[in-house]
Design a protein around this motif. Structure first.
Motif, PDB file in Angstrom:
ATOM      1  N   MET A 176       0.814  -1.225   0.000  1.00 48.66           N
ATOM      2  CA  MET A 176       0.000   0.000   0.000  1.00 48.66           C
ATOM      3  C   MET A 176       0.847   1.276   0.000  1.00 48.66           C
ATOM      4  N   ARG A 177       2.126   1.166   0.455  1.00 53.85           N
ATOM      5  CA  ARG A 177       2.956   2.376   0.476  1.00 53.85           C
ATOM      6  C   ARG A 177       3.329   2.784  -0.952  1.00 53.85           C
ATOM      7  N   ILE A 178       3.388   4.081  -1.175  1.00 59.03           N
ATOM      8  CA  ILE A 178       3.781   4.588  -2.487  1.00 59.03           C
ATOM      9  C   ILE A 178       5.295   4.714  -2.465  1.00 59.03           C
ATOM     10  N   HIS A 187       6.738   8.354  -5.964  1.00 61.78           N
ATOM     11  CA  HIS A 187       5.617   9.133  -6.466  1.00 61.78           C
ATOM     12  C   HIS A 187       6.057   9.980  -7.660  1.00 61.78           C
ATOM     13  N   PRO A 188       5.263  10.012  -8.755  1.00 62.06           N
ATOM     14  CA  PRO A 188       5.694  10.751  -9.953  1.00 62.06           C
ATOM     15  C   PRO A 188       5.911  12.244  -9.715  1.00 62.06           C
ATOM     16  N   VAL A 189       5.259  12.830  -8.724  1.00 58.44           N
ATOM     17  CA  VAL A 189       5.451  14.256  -8.451  1.00 58.44           C
ATOM     18  C   VAL A 189       6.265  14.469  -7.184  1.00 58.44           C
ATOM     19  N   LEU A 190       5.996  13.685  -6.175  1.00 56.85           N
ATOM     20  CA  LEU A 190       6.594  13.938  -4.858  1.00 56.85           C
ATOM     21  C   LEU A 190       7.859  13.119  -4.604  1.00 56.85           C
ATOM     22  N   PHE A 238       8.988   9.658   0.019  1.00 63.07           N
ATOM     23  CA  PHE A 238       8.449  10.333   1.194  1.00 63.07           C
ATOM     24  C   PHE A 238       9.445  10.241   2.342  1.00 63.07           C
ATOM     25  N   ARG A 275      -2.551   0.833   8.076  1.00 65.10           N
ATOM     26  CA  ARG A 275      -2.978   0.645   6.691  1.00 65.10           C
ATOM     27  C   ARG A 275      -1.879  -0.007   5.863  1.00 65.10           C
ATOM     28  N   ILE A 318      -0.932  18.703  -5.141  1.00 66.47           N
ATOM     29  CA  ILE A 318       0.326  18.473  -5.843  1.00 66.47           C
ATOM     30  C   ILE A 318       0.185  18.723  -7.330  1.00 66.47           C
ATOM     31  N   ALA A 345      -2.452   9.955   0.472  1.00 68.63           N
ATOM     32  CA  ALA A 345      -1.548   9.766  -0.659  1.00 68.63           C
ATOM     33  C   ALA A 345      -0.468  10.834  -0.719  1.00 68.63           C
ATOM     34  N   ASN A 346      -0.838  12.095  -0.526  1.00 67.77           N
ATOM     35  CA  ASN A 346       0.104  13.178  -0.812  1.00 67.77           C
ATOM     36  C   ASN A 346       0.902  13.627   0.391  1.00 67.77           C
ATOM     37  N   GLY A 402       2.037   9.347   1.970  1.00 69.27           N
ATOM     38  CA  GLY A 402       2.634   8.399   1.032  1.00 69.27           C
ATOM     39  C   GLY A 402       2.047   7.006   1.099  1.00 69.27           C
ATOM     40  N   ILE A 403       0.746   6.914   1.260  1.00 65.12           N
ATOM     41  CA  ILE A 403       0.127   5.598   1.266  1.00 65.12           C
ATOM     42  C   ILE A 403      -1.085   5.612   0.338  1.00 65.12           C
ATOM     43  N   ARG A 404      -1.279   4.518  -0.404  1.00 68.34           N
ATOM     44  CA  ARG A 404      -2.428   4.433  -1.304  1.00 68.34           C
ATOM     45  C   ARG A 404      -3.696   4.226  -0.490  1.00 68.34           C
ATOM     46  N   PRO A 405      -4.708   5.072  -0.669  1.00 65.27           N
ATOM     47  CA  PRO A 405      -5.954   4.885   0.078  1.00 65.27           C
ATOM     48  C   PRO A 405      -6.647   3.578  -0.302  1.00 65.27           C
ATOM     49  N   GLN A 426      -5.064  12.366  -8.799  1.00 68.60           N
ATOM     50  CA  GLN A 426      -3.997  12.120  -7.822  1.00 68.60           C
ATOM     51  C   GLN A 426      -3.974  10.656  -7.378  1.00 68.60           C
ATOM     52  N   GLN A 453      -1.965   8.915  -9.872  1.00 69.79           N
ATOM     53  CA  GLN A 453      -0.543   9.187  -9.617  1.00 69.79           C
ATOM     54  C   GLN A 453      -0.018   8.369  -8.447  1.00 69.79           C
ATOM     55  N   ALA A 454      -0.922   8.061  -7.515  1.00 70.65           N
ATOM     56  CA  ALA A 454      -0.518   7.282  -6.343  1.00 70.65           C
ATOM     57  C   ALA A 454      -0.450   5.793  -6.668  1.00 70.65           C
TER      58      ALA A 454
END
Ligand SMILES: Cc1cc2nc3c(=O)[nH]c(=O)nc-3n(C[C@H](O)[C@H](O)[C@H](O)COP(=O)(O)OP(=O)(O)OC[C@H]3O[C@@H](n4cnc5c(N)ncnc54)[C@H](O)[C@@H]3O)c2cc1C
Ligand code: FES
Lengths: 109, 364
Positions: free
Chosen positions: A1-3, A6-9, A12, A40, B46, B141-142, B145-148, B167, B170-171
């Protein structure tokens, strides 16, 4: 579930990796992130069961407004896990109804 | 009791803009925000902003937020976080809870810039884990940093629904569809086109009938509505999703203003119940100003200009600016506001604001 990336950020920034316990299981999360986020990332979505109808609840607002995400943390009930920062060795439990506290101590708001 | 010349409630774009503008002109300002980080909604955003270069279009919300914080520091604005304003009383008195202590403070002028809260639509299953607000999806997400969720149904096709939908892509989530009970997409066409190009279907004249799942969301039933918003039997569609994201509008956070005795009025175009205010953003209670979403739901860029106008007006009223300079500066801001409130979306908001300003003409 962790990103991961990220394409923009990008990546983390997170605190140290720590272990905590959830309903007796040992899980991993990052120090300082909300407890709900650590849960989560381990696939835990149910935070509590309601008092009267025993229905599951999880994160809804993620900013500390709705109280759907409250759990028992280190023995203390009604902690909003979407805003409470994770610390090493925390003991997090699914809250049943109003939690283990005495009825008189609990706010009904 | 601590005394200030000016207190701003809310460190979103509106509150920070007001504080900076006033402080630049010599006013002593403190900003309270209940969050543990400043910036309001901006830090969750973002995507590149729309609008002109002057309004910092093409820049991303969180960068604008950072620039604001730097400017606040340079102009000597004091920002106190984890500070919830509980009530505003007579003569600028205020209770604020900082940490777990309630403090009494007082200010000659107050700017209430508390933003807005999300609307909710109840439907069977809406309390299941997996049904979340659009703001929550953004926060997860922003910021964290976790996908909802892995597969998301978005309810609401306004700007928030569309932007948060994008977004989520993107996530790394899949968006099964964006649905809306209205027959036409609510948000800006450019954004909608971008999301549609990414392969997300829009289902207009559709509402959510039910969320499925015992412990968590496992799916949703969506149904078509007719021109009088009644569900049409036999048009149900099933979606296998683990997350249902609700983006059906915002309502201004006006509790503090109601408490303070500000006159309110109902303006649907601006999100419902809002405080009556004049061209200087002053409410019917002298010395209490409003700016941003709390004075009518608009955008970050309009929130910033409203904040600046309130800051200028306060600098003027406190004697830091003469009448001529104030009129000139206010006119400059009004002109750039005109640019923002154009197009079919903007004009409706401009009209609604004119209606308010007609109820309450400006002091000078
Ligand atoms: C998904 C999304 C996308 C958007 N995209 C755009 C865009 O592309 N371009 C654009 O121009 N706009 C955009 N907006 C709109 C923009 O974010 C808002 O209009 C803007 O943030 C409003 O600013 P504000 O200062 O009024 O409120 P907010 O940013 O909501 O700030 C209010 C602050 O007040 C604080 N607060 C509230 N009550 C209290 C209290 N009692 N005590 C202390 N503090 C309190 C809150 O913690 C918050 O920090 C978007 C909004 C969303 C949700
Ligand atoms: S999810 Fe709403 S308070 Fe935590």
């Amino acid at each position: 579930m962790r990103i991961e990336d990220h394409p923009v950020l990008g990546k983390f920034e997170k605190g140290q990796k720590v272990r905590f316990s959830f309903d007796g299981k040992s899980l991993e999360g990052f120090e300082g992130e909300p407890i709900a986020i650590a849960l989560r990332s381990n696939g835990v979505l149910i935070h509590r069961y309601t008092a009267r109808r025993n229905e599951p609840r999880g994160v809804f607002c993620a900013i500390g407004r709705c109280t759907d995400c409250i759990m028992v943390v280190n023995g203390q009930p009604n902690i909003r896990t979407c805003v409470e920062p994770l610390k090493a060795d925390m003991v997090v439990e699914t809250q049943q109804g109003r939690g283990p506290a005495k009825e008189s101590e609990v706010s009904h708001a | 009791m601590l005394r200030y010349e000016m207190i701003c409630v809310g460190a979103g774009p509106a509150g920070l803009a007001a504080a900076i503008e006033a402080a630049k002109n010599g006013v002593q300002v403190v900003v309270f925000d209940e969050n543990d980080r400043p910036g309001g909604q901006l830090f969750k955003q973002i995507h590149k902003f729309f609008g002109s270069r002057e309004h910092r279009a093409k820049e991303r919300g969180f960068n604008i937020g950072q620039a604001f914080l730097d400017q606040a520091r340079e102009t000597g604005v004091e920002v106190t976080l984890n500070a919830v304003v509980l009530g505003i009383y007579e003569n600028g008195a205020m209770n604020v809870m900082i940490g777990d202590q309630v403090k009494q403070v007082r200010a000659q002028k107050i700017v209430v810039a508390t933003g807005a809260a999300e609307n909710m639509v109840p439907f069977p299953g809406w309390t299941l884990p997996g049904v979340i607000g659009a703001g929550a999806a953004q926060t997860m997400a922003n910021i964290h940093g976790i996908r909802p969720g892995n597969k998301i149904l978005m309810v609401g096709s306004g700007n928030v629904g569309i932007i948060v939908g994008y977004q989520m892509l993107q996530a790394g989530s899949r968006v099964a569809a964006i649905i809306d009970a209205a027959p036409k997409i609510g948000g800006y066409a450019v954004h909608a086109a971008k999301v549609a190009r990414a392969g997300v279907p829009f289902l207009m004249s559709h509402t959510i009938k039910q969320a499925h799942g015992k412990e968590c969301v496992t799916g949703a039933t969506v149904i078509q509505v007719d021109s009088s918003w009644q569900p049409v039997a036999g048009t149900e569609k099933e979606f296998e999703v683990d997350t249902i994201c609700i983006a059906v509008g915002l309502n201004p956070t006006t509790q503090l203003l109601g408490m303070a005795g500000c006159k309110m009025t109902h303006v649907p175009t601006l999100g419902g119940r809002i405080p009556v205010h004049d061209l200087d953003q002053e409410t019917t209670v002298k010395g209490i100003y409003v700016a941003g979403d709390v004075s009518g739901i608009e955008e970050a860029s309009t929130a910033i200009i409203e904040g600046r106008i309130a800051g200028l007006a306060i600098a003027h009223r406190l004697g830091y600016m003469d009448d001529g300079t104030f009129r000139k500066e206010r006119e400059k801001q009004s002109q750039s506001m005109k640019g923002l409130r154009s197009g079919s979306h903007g004009e409706r908001r401009a009209k609604a604001k004119e209606y308010l300003n007609a109820i309450m003409p400006a002091a000078i």
